[in-house]
Write a protein that holds these residues in place. Structure first.
Motif, mmCIF file in Angstrom:
data_model
loop_
_atom_site.group_PDB
_atom_site.id
_atom_site.type_symbol
_atom_site.label_atom_id
_atom_site.label_comp_id
_atom_site.label_asym_id
_atom_site.label_seq_id
_atom_site.Cartn_x
_atom_site.Cartn_y
_atom_site.Cartn_z
ATOM 1 N N SER A 113 -77.408 -51.549 12.377
ATOM 2 C CA SER A 113 -76.188 -50.748 12.239
ATOM 3 C C SER A 113 -75.036 -51.649 11.838
ATOM 4 O O SER A 113 -74.998 -52.834 12.202
ATOM 5 C CB SER A 113 -75.847 -50.028 13.543
ATOM 6 N N ASN A 114 -74.099 -51.078 11.097
ATOM 7 C CA ASN A 114 -72.918 -51.810 10.642
ATOM 8 C C ASN A 114 -71.676 -50.969 10.878
ATOM 9 O O ASN A 114 -71.708 -49.735 10.738
ATOM 10 C CB ASN A 114 -73.020 -52.129 9.155
ATOM 11 N N PHE A 115 -70.594 -51.642 11.231
ATOM 12 C CA PHE A 115 -69.305 -50.985 11.417
ATOM 13 C C PHE A 115 -68.226 -51.784 10.696
ATOM 14 O O PHE A 115 -68.239 -53.024 10.719
ATOM 15 C CB PHE A 115 -68.946 -50.882 12.900
ATOM 16 N N SER A 116 -67.313 -51.092 10.053
ATOM 17 C CA SER A 116 -66.158 -51.773 9.462
ATOM 18 C C SER A 116 -64.930 -50.875 9.538
ATOM 19 O O SER A 116 -65.040 -49.640 9.502
ATOM 20 C CB SER A 116 -66.423 -52.151 7.994
ATOM 21 N N TYR A 117 -63.783 -51.504 9.679
ATOM 22 C CA TYR A 117 -62.519 -50.780 9.620
ATOM 23 C C TYR A 117 -61.565 -51.576 8.743
ATOM 24 O O TYR A 117 -61.395 -52.794 8.930
ATOM 25 C CB TYR A 117 -61.892 -50.578 11.000
ATOM 26 N N ALA A 118 -60.963 -50.906 7.785
ATOM 27 C CA ALA A 118 -60.044 -51.548 6.843
ATOM 28 C C ALA A 118 -58.723 -50.800 6.837
ATOM 29 O O ALA A 118 -58.687 -49.561 6.871
ATOM 30 C CB ALA A 118 -60.641 -51.548 5.443
ATOM 31 N N TYR A 119 -57.632 -51.566 6.797
ATOM 32 C CA TYR A 119 -56.302 -50.955 6.752
ATOM 33 C C TYR A 119 -55.421 -51.758 5.803
ATOM 34 O O TYR A 119 -55.470 -52.988 5.778
ATOM 35 C CB TYR A 119 -55.661 -50.936 8.138
ATOM 36 N N GLY A 120 -54.616 -51.050 5.017
ATOM 37 C CA GLY A 120 -53.705 -51.709 4.089
ATOM 38 C C GLY A 120 -52.440 -50.905 3.909
ATOM 39 O O GLY A 120 -52.461 -49.674 4.031
ATOM 40 N N TRP A 121 -51.324 -51.600 3.634
ATOM 41 C CA TRP A 121 -50.089 -50.874 3.376
ATOM 42 C C TRP A 121 -49.165 -51.690 2.480
ATOM 43 O O TRP A 121 -49.302 -52.903 2.356
ATOM 44 C CB TRP A 121 -49.404 -50.476 4.669
ATOM 45 N N LEU A 122 -48.224 -50.970 1.873
ATOM 46 C CA LEU A 122 -47.212 -51.563 1.010
ATOM 47 C C LEU A 122 -45.860 -51.531 1.707
ATOM 48 O O LEU A 122 -45.559 -50.600 2.461
ATOM 49 C CB LEU A 122 -47.110 -50.803 -0.315
ATOM 50 N N MET A 123 -45.022 -52.538 1.424
ATOM 51 C CA MET A 123 -43.678 -52.628 2.001
ATOM 52 C C MET A 123 -42.663 -52.836 0.882
ATOM 53 O O MET A 123 -43.018 -53.228 -0.222
ATOM 54 C CB MET A 123 -43.619 -53.780 3.002
ATOM 55 N N ASP A 124 -41.400 -52.570 1.198
ATOM 56 C CA ASP A 124 -40.297 -52.701 0.231
ATOM 57 C C ASP A 124 -40.557 -51.829 -0.996
ATOM 58 O O ASP A 124 -40.464 -52.285 -2.147
ATOM 59 C CB ASP A 124 -40.114 -54.163 -0.190
ATOM 60 N N ILE A 125 -40.887 -50.569 -0.760
ATOM 61 C CA ILE A 125 -41.200 -49.643 -1.846
ATOM 62 C C ILE A 125 -39.900 -49.046 -2.405
ATOM 63 O O ILE A 125 -39.123 -48.433 -1.663
ATOM 64 C CB ILE A 125 -42.113 -48.506 -1.355
ATOM 65 N N PRO A 126 -39.617 -49.186 -3.703
ATOM 66 C CA PRO A 126 -38.407 -48.602 -4.304
ATOM 67 C C PRO A 126 -38.435 -47.070 -4.231
ATOM 68 O O PRO A 126 -39.512 -46.450 -4.247
ATOM 69 C CB PRO A 126 -38.460 -49.081 -5.756
ATOM 70 N N ASN A 127 -37.276 -46.465 -4.138
ATOM 71 C CA ASN A 127 -37.179 -45.006 -4.048
ATOM 72 C C ASN A 127 -37.685 -44.311 -5.308
ATOM 73 O O ASN A 127 -38.049 -43.131 -5.269
ATOM 74 C CB ASN A 127 -35.726 -44.590 -3.784
ATOM 75 N N SER A 128 -37.711 -45.052 -6.422
ATOM 76 C CA SER A 128 -38.133 -44.441 -7.688
ATOM 77 C C SER A 128 -39.655 -44.329 -7.814
ATOM 78 O O SER A 128 -40.155 -43.734 -8.764
ATOM 79 C CB SER A 128 -37.585 -45.247 -8.868
ATOM 80 N N ARG A 129 -40.409 -44.884 -6.864
ATOM 81 C CA ARG A 129 -41.864 -44.818 -6.939
ATOM 82 C C ARG A 129 -42.337 -43.377 -6.810
ATOM 83 O O ARG A 129 -41.716 -42.557 -6.115
ATOM 84 C CB ARG A 129 -42.488 -45.680 -5.840
ATOM 85 N N ASP A 130 -43.459 -43.052 -7.460
ATOM 86 C CA ASP A 130 -44.069 -41.728 -7.388
ATOM 87 C C ASP A 130 -44.197 -41.316 -5.915
ATOM 88 O O ASP A 130 -44.770 -42.045 -5.113
ATOM 89 C CB ASP A 130 -45.452 -41.785 -8.037
ATOM 90 N N PRO A 131 -43.640 -40.157 -5.530
ATOM 91 C CA PRO A 131 -43.649 -39.770 -4.118
ATOM 92 C C PRO A 131 -45.045 -39.614 -3.521
ATOM 93 O O PRO A 131 -45.215 -39.756 -2.308
ATOM 94 C CB PRO A 131 -42.886 -38.439 -4.106
ATOM 95 N N PHE A 132 -46.048 -39.318 -4.353
ATOM 96 C CA PHE A 132 -47.412 -39.152 -3.853
ATOM 97 C C PHE A 132 -48.293 -40.370 -4.130
ATOM 98 O O PHE A 132 -49.516 -40.289 -4.056
ATOM 99 C CB PHE A 132 -48.046 -37.892 -4.438
ATOM 100 N N ALA A 133 -47.672 -41.509 -4.426
ATOM 101 C CA ALA A 133 -48.433 -42.745 -4.601
ATOM 102 C C ALA A 133 -48.833 -43.299 -3.232
ATOM 103 O O ALA A 133 -48.114 -43.147 -2.246
ATOM 104 C CB ALA A 133 -47.610 -43.773 -5.365
ATOM 105 N N LEU A 134 -49.992 -43.948 -3.168
ATOM 106 C CA LEU A 134 -50.511 -44.502 -1.925
ATOM 107 C C LEU A 134 -49.543 -45.532 -1.342
ATOM 108 O O LEU A 134 -49.163 -46.485 -2.002
ATOM 109 C CB LEU A 134 -51.880 -45.137 -2.179
ATOM 110 N N LYS A 135 -49.180 -45.342 -0.078
ATOM 111 C CA LYS A 135 -48.316 -46.277 0.635
ATOM 112 C C LYS A 135 -49.102 -47.046 1.692
ATOM 113 O O LYS A 135 -48.949 -48.263 1.843
ATOM 114 C CB LYS A 135 -47.155 -45.536 1.287
ATOM 115 N N ALA A 136 -49.938 -46.335 2.444
ATOM 116 C CA ALA A 136 -50.718 -46.968 3.509
ATOM 117 C C ALA A 136 -51.964 -46.132 3.769
ATOM 118 O O ALA A 136 -51.997 -44.930 3.488
ATOM 119 C CB ALA A 136 -49.892 -47.100 4.782
#
Length: 403
Positions: A332-355
């Motif tokens: 058996s194998n288990f993994s957990y991955a987490y990622g996020w972006l910081m200092d995101i400009p307000n002009s970024r696509d509102p539905f773009a992946l943040k975390a």
């Protein structure tokens, strides 16, 4: 009839006697020129007759996947954070579906030789995991001469040993790296330390252009990286860093802009005992979100402002893995991955992946030497730039034949 049976028995006994004396076995392991047909240092290879000391091997695997997706994620072949529908999107709350495919099937060709005691290798591998249909695509195509590598393969900072075995193709959600065309050099400093350095082509600038300004993202300089790998007993540790330039060419009517891309990475793997192992991978970067596998294709490096300036986003990712062998055939194998972006400009696509985060847990059975099968459950979540949230679940079953 008895005469024929006695004749066959006599042949079998004679062959056994010849094997015992080494006559036939010598013919099987060597040809008339004395070239060995088998090589214990290159298992499964055979000599390319007429080419001197050159050996070749064909490898790969056939993999069939059967998916049931509970929440209607947009990619039917891999479970990606960015494909999870969130509140406010038209497909949020979609019903589930099934998907059967064999796109991960791959085949490779490995050719090796030694010239003046210098090892030389050519490696080519492809699969059918293209973005369009089942088209064949190149995964690896490189040449190794001594400690140098030339061509397309895993980047210098892709530490695959930090990943447990995951059935889903998007196994390394928070893994830093991928594949690139590069020139790399690796050498053993001593019995415990390995050093590697590379210059690589940064194919994807990952620049979002929300104001549709004139121009195009374009590489002017290569990425440069260095790594150190420490190995001792049952422990392996990885340290690495890279630097590159993100560049936007505005053309005759636009404005040129550049910003640095920087990364640091730390990872490791520990074999606790014969049945258990753990691993981890941590990365922090500036302008390098696209180097995290889960963020590839989401323009996660920088945003081009209305004034033509590039604003780089900071990124962080972490991955932990665990493998347990129940016995010789079950694991058996288990993994957990987490990622996020910081200092995101307000002009970024509102539905773009943040975390986002994704977990995998599976049960794998290998009843035969070359055949394995297994089932995996995965759960993921995505939060977008406008703080919308979505959760998805998936079950995947596979059969695999390695050769």
């Amino acid at each position: 009839m008895k005469t024929i049976q006695l004749f066959i028995l006599a042949l079998v006994l004679m062959a056994g006697d010849l094997f015992a004396q080494g006559f036939i076995s010598d013919q099987i392991t060597k040809n008339k020129d004395g070239i060995a047909l088998e090589d214990s240092t290159f298992i499964g290879s055979w000599p390319m007759f007429g080419k001197g000391n050159v050996r070749m091997k064909i490898g790969g695997y056939m993999k069939n996947d059967f998916v049931y997706d509970v929440n209607g994620t947009r990619d039917k072949t891999q479970f990606l954070m960015s494909t999870i529908p969130v509140q406010g999107e038209a497909d949020y709350g979609s019903t589930g579906y099934v998907s059967f495919f064999s796109k991960e099937t791959r085949i490779n060709l490995d050719v090796r030789s030694k010239v003046n005691n210098t090892p030389v290798q050519m490696f080519f591998e492809g699969d059918f995991f293209s973005s369009v249909g089942n088209q064949f695509r190149i995964r690896h195509a490189y040449i190794k001469v001594g400690g140098f590598t030339f061509g397309q393969t895993w980047t210098n900072l892709t530490f695959l040993e930090t990943l447990p075995f995951i059935i889903d193709f998007a196994a390394g959600d928070a893994l830093f790296g991928g594949r690139s065309n590069q020139i790399r050099y690796e050498t053993n400093i001593n019995k415990n330390w390995l050093f590697g350095a590379s210059i690589e082509y940064l194919e994807n600038m990952g620049i979002e252009n929300p104001n549709t300004l004139n121009g195009v993202a374009q590489a002017q300089l290569p990425l440069v990286s260095m790594k150190f790998i420490y190995s001792k007993n049952n422990t392996k540790l990885f340290f690495g860093a890279s630097a590159a330039q993100l560049h936007w060419t505005g053309g005759p009517e636009g404005k040129n802009a550049s910003t640095p891309q920087l990364d640091v990475i730390f990872g490791g793997r520990r074999q606790i005992d014969k049945k258990n192992s753990v691993s981890f991978n941590v990365n922090y970067g500036v302008g390098s979100g696209e180097n995290i596998l889960a963020f590839i294709g989401s323009n996660a490096n920088a945003v081009l402002t209305q004034d033509g300036e590039l604003v780089a986003m900071k990124s962080f990712s972490a991955l932990v893995g665990y493998t347990h062998h129940w016995n010789e055939k079950w694991s058996s194998n288990f993994s957990y991955a987490y990622g996020w972006l910081m200092d995101i400009p307000n002009s970024r696509d509102p539905f773009a992946l943040k975390a986002g985060g994704i977990s995998h847990v599976n049960l794998v059975w290998q009843p035969l030497k070359y055949f394995s099968t297994g089932i995996e459950y995965m759960r993921g979540a995505q939060r977008t730039a406008n703080s919308s949230f979505g959760v998805a679940n998936r079950v995947q079953f596979m059969t695999k034949f390695d050769f």
